[in-house]
Design an enzyme around this catalytic site. Structure first.
Site, PDB file in Angstrom:
ATOM      1  N   TYR A  75       0.827  -1.204   0.000  1.00 52.28           N
ATOM      2  CA  TYR A  75       0.000   0.000   0.000  1.00 52.28           C
ATOM      3  C   TYR A  75       0.860   1.253   0.000  1.00 52.28           C
ATOM      4  O   TYR A  75       2.078   1.195   0.186  1.00 52.28           O
ATOM      5  CB  TYR A  75      -0.956  -0.003   1.198  1.00 52.28           C
ATOM      6  N   ARG A  87       8.220   4.114  -4.634  1.00 46.13           N
ATOM      7  CA  ARG A  87       8.300   3.099  -3.569  1.00 46.13           C
ATOM      8  C   ARG A  87       7.299   1.977  -3.832  1.00 46.13           C
ATOM      9  O   ARG A  87       7.582   0.806  -3.574  1.00 46.13           O
ATOM     10  CB  ARG A  87       8.058   3.726  -2.192  1.00 46.13           C
ATOM     11  N   LYS A  93       6.478  -2.143   1.856  1.00 47.23           N
ATOM     12  CA  LYS A  93       5.319  -1.548   2.547  1.00 47.23           C
ATOM     13  C   LYS A  93       4.108  -2.467   2.392  1.00 47.23           C
ATOM     14  O   LYS A  93       3.226  -2.231   1.554  1.00 47.23           O
ATOM     15  CB  LYS A  93       5.047  -0.145   1.981  1.00 47.23           C
ATOM     16  N   GLU A  98      11.673   2.041  14.513  1.00 44.99           N
ATOM     17  CA  GLU A  98      10.818   3.136  14.034  1.00 44.99           C
ATOM     18  C   GLU A  98       9.531   3.152  14.844  1.00 44.99           C
ATOM     19  O   GLU A  98       9.326   2.304  15.717  1.00 44.99           O
ATOM     20  CB  GLU A  98      10.533   2.972  12.539  1.00 44.99           C
ATOM     21  N   LEU A 103      10.923   0.952   7.293  1.00 46.12           N
ATOM     22  CA  LEU A 103      10.353   1.433   6.043  1.00 46.12           C
ATOM     23  C   LEU A 103      11.131   2.689   5.621  1.00 46.12           C
ATOM     24  O   LEU A 103      11.432   3.544   6.461  1.00 46.12           O
ATOM     25  CB  LEU A 103       8.875   1.780   6.226  1.00 46.12           C
TER      26      LEU A 103
HETATM   27  N1  PMP Z   1       7.521   3.531   9.060  1.00 44.29           N
HETATM   28  C1  PMP Z   1       6.386   2.804   9.064  1.00 44.29           C
HETATM   29  C2  PMP Z   1       6.373   1.480   9.750  1.00 44.29           C
HETATM   30  C3  PMP Z   1       5.221   3.300   8.440  1.00 44.29           C
HETATM   31  O1  PMP Z   1       4.091   2.567   8.435  1.00 44.29           O
HETATM   32  C4  PMP Z   1       5.262   4.586   7.832  1.00 44.29           C
HETATM   33  C5  PMP Z   1       4.034   5.190   7.193  1.00 44.29           C
HETATM   34  N2  PMP Z   1       3.338   4.337   6.401  1.00 44.29           N
HETATM   35  C6  PMP Z   1       6.468   5.308   7.859  1.00 44.29           C
HETATM   36  C7  PMP Z   1       7.578   4.737   8.479  1.00 44.29           C
HETATM   37  C8  PMP Z   1       6.585   6.662   7.217  1.00 44.29           C
HETATM   38  O2  PMP Z   1       6.637   6.560   5.823  1.00 44.29           O
HETATM   39  P1  PMP Z   1       6.128   7.764   4.889  1.00 44.29           P
HETATM   40  O3  PMP Z   1       6.904   8.964   5.290  1.00 44.29           O
HETATM   41  O4  PMP Z   1       6.448   7.313   3.515  1.00 44.29           O
HETATM   42  O5  PMP Z   1       4.671   7.915   5.155  1.00 44.29           O
END
Ligand code: PMP
Length: 286
Positions: free
Chosen positions: A33, A52, A150, A182, A206
């Site tokens: 997603y 991505r 993701k 994270e 991620l």
């Molecule tokens: N880490 C994780 C585990 C996430 O789920 C997300 C958001 N989906 C992020 C980091 C941040 O990614 P982004 O800046 O691309 O939203």
């Protein structure tokens, strides 16, 4: 009010949207997603999210259901049909349904992947949470080893958010082998003596689209950045902390496992980065 959502080529009221019970996203969490934020009716960093998505699909040998140009057109059509000026667009691709449940991937030339998108209307730029900051707890990171993809396997992040809620907090930071990986749905940062510290990229986290942009803006503004792992103890002793994600941008963190950071209000680096990120990413929005 009912939204118009996108399902495999059709724009339909949400009540009429249908996906098979045999869809592999439903049975195996076999799907990926993206969430792209919308400000002033424009998409923030669409290119980053599209790239991505392509990478996630490639890593899982999953076919792209449409071209990236078509994907942009679908985002725009959904924004128009739902009068969306601020909020998010959620997109999910799954390996589709071969009409039964069987572990091996079906032949992609016979079973097309499924594509679903929907809008979420929300005030995200002028967020009340950004003014007070978040309280986080730490939880053990027991997710799988390919967090750089993701995928929609988000049960453990849901459990982390529930644990945070039960503790009267807003979110959880995940810890593996003694260091923070994270947040449940965001990348984690601390600031010490003016240096921004965030975990280096690897399969452990991620690769946040917001992370990449924020670090680039920080470096352009002559801020010091260190990409390395840090512990909860180091975070508790930091001057400030924050998280980044597409739906929260830069969100200050003011408490970690009960330890207040600084005076318990959002720190100056997080505030400044939020302002820079909002201004700069809007300039480049599509
Ligand atoms: N880490 C994780 C585990 C996430 O789920 C997300 C958001 N989906 C992020 C980091 C941040 O990614 P982004 O800046 O691309 O939203």
């Amino acid at each position: 009010m009912s939204r118009i959502v996108y399902v495999n080529g059709d724009y339909v009221p949400e009540e009429e949207a249908k996906i098979s019970i045999f869809d592999r996203g439903f049975l195996f969490a076999d799907g990926v997603y993206e969430v792209t934020s919308v400000l002033d009716g424009k998409l923030i960093d669409f290119d980053g999210h599209a790239k991505r998505l392509e990478r996630s699909l490639n890593e899982l040998d999953m076919a792209a259901p449409v071209t990236m140009e078509e994907l942009l057109a679908i985002h725009r059509e959904l924004m128009a049909q739902n009068d969306l000026t601020e909020g998010m667009i959620y997109l999910q691709v799954t390996r589709g349904s071969d009409g039964d449940r069987d572990f091996p991937y079906p032949d992609a030339s016979k079973v097309p992947s499924s594509l679903v998108l929907f809008t979420q209307s929300k005030k995200i730029a002028d967020s009340p949470a950004a003014k007070v900051g978040m309280k986080v707890i730490s939880v053990e990171d027991i997710r799988w080893g390919r967090r750089d993809i993701k995928t929609v396997q988000l049960l453990y992040p849901c459990m982390g958010k529930m644990a945070a809620k039960a503790a009267g907090c807003d979110d959880a930071w995940m810890v593996e082998d003694g260091t923070v990986t994270e947040g449940t749905s965001n990348n984690a940062y601390i600031v010490k003596d003016g240096t921004i510290i965030t975990r280096h990229l690897s399969n452990d986290i991620l690769h946040g689209i917001t992370r990449r942009a924020v670090l680039a803006f920080a470096r352009e503004a002559q801020m010091q950045v260190e990409e390395r792992a840090f512990t909860i103890e180091e975070a508790q002793a930091a001057d400030e902390a924050f998280v980044t994600s597409a739906s929260t941008f830069v969100m200050p963190v003011v408490e970690i496992d009960g330890a207040q950071l600084g005076d318990g209000t959002p720190g100056p680096v997080a505030k400044r980065l939020r302002e820079i990120y909002l201004a700069e990413s809007l300039k480049a929005a599509l």
